[in-house]
Design a protein around this motif. Sequence first.
Motif, PDB file in Angstrom:
ATOM      1  N   GLY A   1       0.829  -1.202   0.000  1.00 45.03           N
ATOM      2  CA  GLY A   1       0.000   0.000   0.000  1.00 45.03           C
ATOM      3  C   GLY A   1       0.855   1.240   0.000  1.00 45.03           C
ATOM      4  N   THR A   2       1.883   1.222  -0.809  1.00 39.46           N
ATOM      5  CA  THR A   2       2.885   2.288  -0.768  1.00 39.46           C
ATOM      6  C   THR A   2       2.360   3.650  -1.182  1.00 39.46           C
ATOM      7  OG1 THR A   2       5.006   2.955  -1.713  1.00 39.46           O
ATOM      8  CG2 THR A   2       3.593   1.643  -3.094  1.00 39.46           C
TER       9      THR A   2
ATOM     10  N   ALA B   1       4.097  -3.105  -2.981  1.00 43.61           N
ATOM     11  CA  ALA B   1       2.881  -3.736  -3.486  1.00 43.61           C
ATOM     12  C   ALA B   1       1.727  -2.743  -3.378  1.00 43.61           C
ATOM     13  CB  ALA B   1       2.563  -5.000  -2.693  1.00 43.61           C
ATOM     14  N   ASP B   2       1.010  -2.578  -4.472  1.00 41.63           N
ATOM     15  CA  ASP B   2      -0.158  -1.699  -4.505  1.00 41.63           C
ATOM     16  C   ASP B   2      -1.004  -2.117  -5.690  1.00 41.63           C
ATOM     17  OD1 ASP B   2      -1.908   0.697  -4.505  1.00 41.63           O
ATOM     18  OD2 ASP B   2      -0.401   1.523  -3.159  1.00 41.63           O
ATOM     19  N   ASN B   3      -2.285  -1.772  -5.664  1.00 43.47           N
ATOM     20  CA  ASN B   3      -3.137  -2.098  -6.812  1.00 43.47           C
ATOM     21  C   ASN B   3      -3.783  -0.858  -7.405  1.00 43.47           C
ATOM     22  OD1 ASN B   3      -5.012  -1.537  -4.782  1.00 43.47           O
ATOM     23  ND2 ASN B   3      -6.482  -3.050  -5.529  1.00 43.47           N
ATOM     24  N   ASP B   4      -3.218   0.310  -7.081  1.00 45.54           N
ATOM     25  CA  ASP B   4      -3.764   1.553  -7.607  1.00 45.54           C
ATOM     26  C   ASP B   4      -3.193   1.807  -9.007  1.00 45.54           C
ATOM     27  OD1 ASP B   4      -3.161   4.761  -7.856  1.00 45.54           O
ATOM     28  OD2 ASP B   4      -5.119   4.318  -7.007  1.00 45.54           O
TER      29      ASP B   4
ATOM     30  N   ASP C   1       1.968  -5.427  -8.628  1.00 42.34           N
ATOM     31  CA  ASP C   1       0.579  -4.992  -8.767  1.00 42.34           C
ATOM     32  C   ASP C   1      -0.297  -6.047  -8.094  1.00 42.34           C
ATOM     33  OD1 ASP C   1      -1.807  -3.855  -9.476  1.00 42.34           O
ATOM     34  OD2 ASP C   1      -1.646  -4.310 -11.624  1.00 42.34           O
ATOM     35  N   ALA C   2      -0.711  -5.790  -6.855  1.00 40.11           N
ATOM     36  CA  ALA C   2      -1.428  -6.799  -6.075  1.00 40.11           C
ATOM     37  C   ALA C   2      -2.331  -6.118  -5.054  1.00 40.11           C
ATOM     38  CB  ALA C   2      -0.439  -7.724  -5.373  1.00 40.11           C
ATOM     39  N   ASP C   3      -3.325  -6.870  -4.579  1.00 35.70           N
ATOM     40  CA  ASP C   3      -4.362  -6.351  -3.688  1.00 35.70           C
ATOM     41  C   ASP C   3      -4.136  -6.869  -2.278  1.00 35.70           C
ATOM     42  OD1 ASP C   3      -6.826  -5.832  -2.340  1.00 35.70           O
ATOM     43  OD2 ASP C   3      -7.851  -5.744  -4.267  1.00 35.70           O
ATOM     44  N   LEU C   4      -4.217  -5.985  -1.300  1.00 36.70           N
ATOM     45  CA  LEU C   4      -4.015  -6.365   0.099  1.00 36.70           C
ATOM     46  C   LEU C   4      -5.023  -7.414   0.547  1.00 36.70           C
ATOM     47  CD1 LEU C   4      -2.523  -5.949   2.768  1.00 36.70           C
ATOM     48  CD2 LEU C   4      -4.018  -3.992   3.231  1.00 36.70           C
ATOM     49  N   HIS C   5      -6.202  -7.469  -0.081  1.00 37.04           N
ATOM     50  CA  HIS C   5      -7.189  -8.482   0.259  1.00 37.04           C
ATOM     51  C   HIS C   5      -6.687  -9.896  -0.049  1.00 37.04           C
ATOM     52  CE1 HIS C   5     -10.637  -5.854   1.217  1.00 37.04           C
ATOM     53  NE2 HIS C   5     -10.144  -5.050   0.297  1.00 37.04           N
TER      54      HIS C   5
ATOM     55  N   ALA D   1       6.325 -11.333  -3.972  1.00 40.58           N
ATOM     56  CA  ALA D   1       7.470 -10.747  -3.269  1.00 40.58           C
ATOM     57  C   ALA D   1       8.571 -11.772  -3.061  1.00 40.58           C
ATOM     58  CB  ALA D   1       7.028 -10.171  -1.926  1.00 40.58           C
ATOM     59  N   GLY D   2       8.184 -13.051  -2.933  1.00 39.10           N
ATOM     60  CA  GLY D   2       9.159 -14.105  -2.704  1.00 39.10           C
ATOM     61  C   GLY D   2      10.112 -14.323  -3.864  1.00 39.10           C
TER      62      GLY D   2
END
Length: 269
Positions: free
Chosen positions: A85-86, A110-113, A136-140, A149-150
């Motif tokens: 959520g940067t 990581a953010d999806n905005d 590009d990913a969603d915290l949900h 990230a791995g």
Amino acid sequence: MTDGRPAPDQEALSRIDTTVPHSARIWNYWMGGKDNYEVDRLAGDAYRETAPNIETMARASRQYLIRTVTFVAGELGIRQFLDIGTGLPTYDNTHQVAQRMAPESRIVYADNDPLVLRHAQALLTSTPEGITEYVDADLHEPEKILEAAGRILDFDQPVALMLMGILGHIQDYEEAQSIVRRLQAALCPGSYFVHYDSTDTDEELKRAQQGYDDTGAIPYVLRSPEQIAAYYEGLELLEPGIVSCPLWRPEPGTTPKPTDVYGGVARKP
């Protein structure tokens, strides 16, 4: 692209809704950035009319990020960071602070905005010794974030997990707790949790947030200090604990004023 699909930047642009205010763009506006639209500036001004201290809170939050990353990379020696959520880049972003302390640091954002995606190239600047990557990913969907990230980070070695002002966007508190637990579970002992979120302790802030939520934008849930403290359960809190962000290890010689944004740094035993 030869298959007729839009280029990534065009695709990101097509997903940007300029008719509804967006928290990342409003935060950018309050921070003095330029990556925002009129709808965001109007919403930001309306918010500020009800909660005059909001710009101070926004800037204090960035100073908190700078201090925590400096501490984690410098005194604690952590060389891997997962910042979820940067938001939009402004100044002294996580990778810049961490790599200033240790050029070999690896940072995954990581953010999806879609606007963040559009500006990902600005985030992807890195020292030659280190790595800076954007997911590009969603915290949900924390498992998807961890999987992506791995590819960059070694989760068998300590990682600093950063959730800075993002958990309020998870409307259901039990889901927010579950996401935090699942992310923390992927960390090895000796990793750190770095976090802040806004609290529900100020009536002006609560009214301003309700007015913002009523615009149709993605809402942000102000939570109690007790609810925020629960994110740290099972971890070893570092001094001074969970406090108003300006009071977390302030620069010597300063006289910080507390705000309604609380956070802390904790170690996974």
